[in-house]
Design an enzyme around this catalytic site. Structure first.
Site, short mmCIF file in Angstrom:
data_model
loop_
_atom_site.label_atom_id
_atom_site.label_comp_id
_atom_site.label_asym_id
_atom_site.label_seq_id
_atom_site.Cartn_x
_atom_site.Cartn_y
_atom_site.Cartn_z
N HIS A 84 -13.56 25.94 -5.59
CA HIS A 84 -13.82 25.71 -7.00
C HIS A 84 -15.11 24.91 -7.14
CE1 HIS A 84 -12.95 24.96 -11.23
NE2 HIS A 84 -13.39 23.73 -11.02
N ASP A 163 -2.47 23.50 -19.92
CA ASP A 163 -3.89 23.13 -19.82
C ASP A 163 -4.69 23.78 -20.93
OD1 ASP A 163 -6.31 22.08 -18.49
OD2 ASP A 163 -6.74 24.21 -18.27
N ARG A 170 -8.84 18.59 -26.24
CA ARG A 170 -9.90 17.73 -25.67
C ARG A 170 -11.25 18.15 -26.21
NH1 ARG A 170 -9.33 18.85 -19.75
NH2 ARG A 170 -11.11 17.49 -19.50
N SER A 185 -6.74 19.11 -15.08
CA SER A 185 -6.98 20.44 -15.64
C SER A 185 -7.37 21.42 -14.53
CB SER A 185 -8.09 20.33 -16.70
OG SER A 185 -8.60 21.57 -17.05
N LYS A 189 -4.63 24.37 -12.24
CA LYS A 189 -4.86 25.81 -12.13
C LYS A 189 -5.04 26.22 -10.67
CE LYS A 189 -7.99 25.19 -15.29
NZ LYS A 189 -8.92 25.09 -16.41
N1 URA Z 1 -13.03 22.82 -16.02
C1 URA Z 1 -11.72 22.86 -16.30
O1 URA Z 1 -11.02 23.82 -16.00
N2 URA Z 1 -11.18 21.81 -16.93
C2 URA Z 1 -11.89 20.72 -17.28
O2 URA Z 1 -11.34 19.79 -17.82
C3 URA Z 1 -13.28 20.70 -16.99
C4 URA Z 1 -13.82 21.76 -16.34
#
Ligand code: URA
Length: 436
Positions: A84, A163, A170, A185, A189
């Site tokens: 990621h 999320d 947010r 967050s 995932k």
């Molecule tokens: N990417 C995400 O998936 N979540 C965040 O909070 C910031 C970047």
């Protein structure tokens, strides 16, 4: 069961009092059940932004977010790995690192996001390949991981559904830039997507969400802590994002550059980062016994062409035209290509990644304010920071669909770049710093 006391949670968080795992989990459960309103959730997240929460509370939040949805079960597959990036400009590393790791022995199963803010998303880049499908079901995702050893798909909506709702809040309440909320967050995932090893590329600098090395370091360590507390093997690299990575910025142009890297060519910064990330994926997933062995396997995957073949296999498996891998000229190309020339001589001392991203956005390369992304547009940086120019030298190639946008792009690129004293010390150091 007693009603969850969200007001007390907000008050305690606001005062900076310690939160135990049970209360953080209770918040997610109550929010999903509709017992906590969006206003209350937003107030709590603002308190988290201002006071922070402990790493263990962030881990508990992440675990509860994972529980809110489905999980991809990859437990019967060996050597599974994911990566990621926190998002950058010209960041095509996944397109090279994932095939390298897969060809070197890992099973790479990656769910990717679309572009966020000014940063480009891997899924958007892959969709510049004609026919390529990114909307795989969890079943197809897993089946392709097993059959091909490489799958990159869009984030499934079933994974960490909370999320999606919290992220929207947010976004609307200026609570995006909180390390524990970002970490929860992202990691919710990644954990739900099932790989046993996760390698993070935390970008730091003008073109990244984390601007200082301290912030990037904190976020990287927190995400590693969260992953490890859920039994995953984790590593993170902190990598510079002051100027764009590589020379290409724009979807199809970046796919081309990733293919170049897999052919043994391409810019050295992209190539080295892809090799290091892939090495870490191979090592952490247990597909190689040592770092040296993992690196040797990854380099062989590049020099033998097996990583390029693996990318082509993935493209075909996901319905894409695999001929683009042999001949990237088949990717969408822009109608107008023009070159910005240097008006002066000197050394490029500054090349602002954020402003370059804005140029590509203005050419139509992002979803912002538009219905569809134009995959063909972008820029190729013929000169970068630390390189010398003479008057009239081509410095940036601009790819536009609308010729009338070229002049504006040239003005904007001029503002993104500074040419200084040729005797100036080279400001460019592409330093990759690992946290394991
Ligand atoms: N990417 C995400 O998936 N979540 C965040 O909070 C910031 C970047």
């Amino acid at each position: 069961m007693a009603q969850f006391d969200v007001i007390e949670l907000i008050e305690d968080t606001k005062q900076g009092n310690a939160l135990d795992a049970e209360r953080v989990t209770g918040f997610v459960t109550a929010f999903m059940a509709g017992e906590v309103t969006e206003a209350q959730a937003s107030a709590w997240m603002m308190a988290v932004c201002l006071q922070g929460i402990s790493d263990d509370a962030a881990s508990a939040l992440t675990a509860a977010m994972v529980e809110s949805g489905k999980l991809v079960d990859l437990s019967e597959l060996d050597h599974t790995a994911d990566k990621h990036s926190t998002g950058g400009v010209g960041d095509k590393v996944s397109l090279a690192a994932c095939p390298l790791a897969a060809a070197a022995g890992s099973i790479v199963a990656k769910m990717s996001g679309r572009g966020l803010g000014h940063t480009g998303g891997t899924v958007d880049k892959l969709e510049s390949i004609p026919g390529f499908r990114t909307d795989l079901s969890a079943k197809d995702f897993r089946a392709q991981a097993q059959r091909v050893g490489l799958v990159i798909a869009a984030q499934s909506h079933d994974l960490s559904p909370v999320d999606k709702r919290l992220y929207a809040l947010r976004h609307d309440t200026a609570t995006v830039d909180s390390p524990p909320l970002i970490a929860a967050s992202v990691m919710s995932k990644k954990l739900a997507a099932g790989a046993s090893a996760i390698v993070l590329d935390v970008k730091c600098g003008r073109g990244a969400f984390m601007q200082s090395p301290e912030e990037a370091d904190h976020l990287a360590r927190l995400m590693c802590h969260i992953g490890e507390s859920q039994g995953r093997a984790m590593a993170a690299a902190i990598t510079p994002m002051d100027q764009p990575l590589g020379r290409a910025v724009g979807h199809a142009l970046e796919v081309t550059e990733a293919v170049e890297v897999l052919r043994g060519e391409g810019p050295p910064d992209v190539a080295e980062l892809a090799l290091q990330i892939a090495t870490s994926m191979v090592l952490l997933s247990g597909a190689a016994p040592s770092l040296d062995d993992a690196r040797a396997r990854v380099e062989k995957a590049r020099s033998s062409g097996s990583a390029l073949d693996k990318l082509a296999e993935m493209v075909r498996a996901q319905g894409g035209d695999r001929r683009v891998i042999d001949d990237p000229a088949r990717l969408p190309s822009a109608r107008s290509i023009d070159v910005l020339r240097s008006p002066t001589s000197g050394r490029i001392t500054w090349l602002d990644a954020l402003r370059i991203a804005e140029v590509v956005e203005s050419l139509g390369g992002s979803r912002r304010g538009r219905k569809a992304i134009d995959h063909s547009v972008g820029v190729r940086l013929l000169r970068k920071q630390g390189e010398d120019v003479s008057p009239g030298d081509p410095i940036v190639e601009i790819h536009a669909s609308d010729p009338s946008s070229l002049d504006d792009a040239k003005t904007r690129i001029g503002r993104a770049m500074r040419v200084g004293d040729p005797a100036a010390p080279d400001p460019t150091q592409f330093e990759i710093r690992w946290i394991t």
